[in-house]
Scaffold this motif. Structure first.
Motif, PDB file in Angstrom:
ATOM      1  N   HIS A 211       0.797  -1.228   0.000  1.00 59.27           N
ATOM      2  CA  HIS A 211       0.000   0.000   0.000  1.00 59.27           C
ATOM      3  C   HIS A 211       0.829   1.278   0.000  1.00 59.27           C
TER       4      HIS A 211
ATOM      5  N   ALA B  83       0.095   4.337  -2.341  1.00 56.17           N
ATOM      6  CA  ALA B  83      -1.006   5.272  -2.070  1.00 56.17           C
ATOM      7  C   ALA B  83      -0.566   6.448  -1.217  1.00 56.17           C
ATOM      8  N   ASP B  84       0.623   6.360  -0.616  1.00 57.21           N
ATOM      9  CA  ASP B  84       1.161   7.466   0.175  1.00 57.21           C
ATOM     10  C   ASP B  84       2.110   8.337  -0.628  1.00 57.21           C
TER      11      ASP B  84
ATOM     12  N   VAL C 201      -2.819   9.051  -7.536  1.00 60.74           N
ATOM     13  CA  VAL C 201      -3.287   8.754  -6.177  1.00 60.74           C
ATOM     14  C   VAL C 201      -4.587   9.503  -5.907  1.00 60.74           C
ATOM     15  N   LYS C 202      -4.655  10.773  -6.295  1.00 61.17           N
ATOM     16  CA  LYS C 202      -5.887  11.549  -6.092  1.00 61.17           C
ATOM     17  C   LYS C 202      -7.042  10.957  -6.894  1.00 61.17           C
TER      18      LYS C 202
ATOM     19  N   GLN D 270      -8.243   8.032  -4.919  1.00 59.56           N
ATOM     20  CA  GLN D 270      -8.900   8.484  -3.694  1.00 59.56           C
ATOM     21  C   GLN D 270     -10.281   9.053  -3.995  1.00 59.56           C
ATOM     22  N   ASP D 271     -10.401   9.816  -5.071  1.00 60.54           N
ATOM     23  CA  ASP D 271     -11.710  10.350  -5.462  1.00 60.54           C
ATOM     24  C   ASP D 271     -12.684   9.215  -5.766  1.00 60.54           C
TER      25      ASP D 271
ATOM     26  N   TRP E  27     -12.534   6.102  -4.557  1.00 57.70           N
ATOM     27  CA  TRP E  27     -12.873   5.437  -3.291  1.00 57.70           C
ATOM     28  C   TRP E  27     -13.890   6.264  -2.512  1.00 57.70           C
ATOM     29  N   ASN E  28     -13.661   7.587  -2.471  1.00 58.64           N
ATOM     30  CA  ASN E  28     -14.565   8.471  -1.731  1.00 58.64           C
ATOM     31  C   ASN E  28     -15.910   8.635  -2.414  1.00 58.64           C
TER      32      ASN E  28
END
Length: 187
Positions: A32, A35-36, A44-45, A48-49, A51-52
């Motif tokens: 993982h 992802a950092d 990555v963004k 994240q978008d 997932w969110n």
């Protein structure tokens, strides 16, 4: 229309966890680390978008229990767990957004999609659950983050499949930390 999307980091040799349920490396998080990454914030963004933006989570029982059902809520999203056994005490009494579904993966996915509305259902972990979803024809897309590491042992994502399953590549993003390949399941 809602679709179901598996989002999984995997070593190049097909492992999603080491033999002790860690994600590889000295700190147990090798799979993982991508992802950092601050070096490549665009991909990555984007993830994240996504997932969110999900509307519900479908999680394998083992993963849900290892993660303590994400404290009863995965970012406020309802969590559906296909299982033939009743949930443990925390999920039964303390986590109202966690639903254990005992009548199969098809029912669990249908309930998750109903709860998600027009947003996607994110599948969180569980090789067995992923294999069952593929076999039942209820998994629409796979987002695999191929990590440039060979773990050599552990839990494989696709250890047991019912038959050949054709996939269509719909997106490839390459970064130094991972190659992200999105597939559509052909039906």
């Amino acid at each position: 229309m809602s679709k179901s999307v598996l989002d999984m980091s995997m070593s190049l040799d097909g492992y999603i966890a080491d033999p002790h349920d860690f994600l590889g490396g000295d700190d147990g998080e090798r799979l993982h680390k991508w992802a950092d990454s601050e070096q490549h914030p665009g991909p990555v963004k984007q993830f994240q978008d996504e997932w969110n933006g999900a509307g519900a989570i479908l999680a394998g029982r083992r993963t849900a229990e290892l993660m303590d059902h994400w404290g009863g809520s995965h970012g406020g999203l309802p969590i559906f767990v296909p299982s033939h056994r009743p949930p443990g005490p925390a999920a039964r009494w303390g986590y109202p957004l966690v639903t254990y579904v005992n009548d199969g993966i098809e029912s669990a996915m249908a309930q998750a999609k109903a709860a998600a509305g027009d947003r996607d259902v994110q599948i969180r972990g569980g090789a067995y659950t992923v294999q069952q979803a593929l076999q039942a024809g209820v998994l629409d897309e796979l987002q695999i983050h191929h990590i440039p590491v060979l773990l050599g042992a552990g839990r494989r994502l696709f250890d047991v499949l019912p038959s050949e399953i054709e996939l269509e590549i719909i997106q490839v993003l390459d970064t130094p930390e991972a190659t992200h390949i999105r597939y559509r399941v052909r039906r």
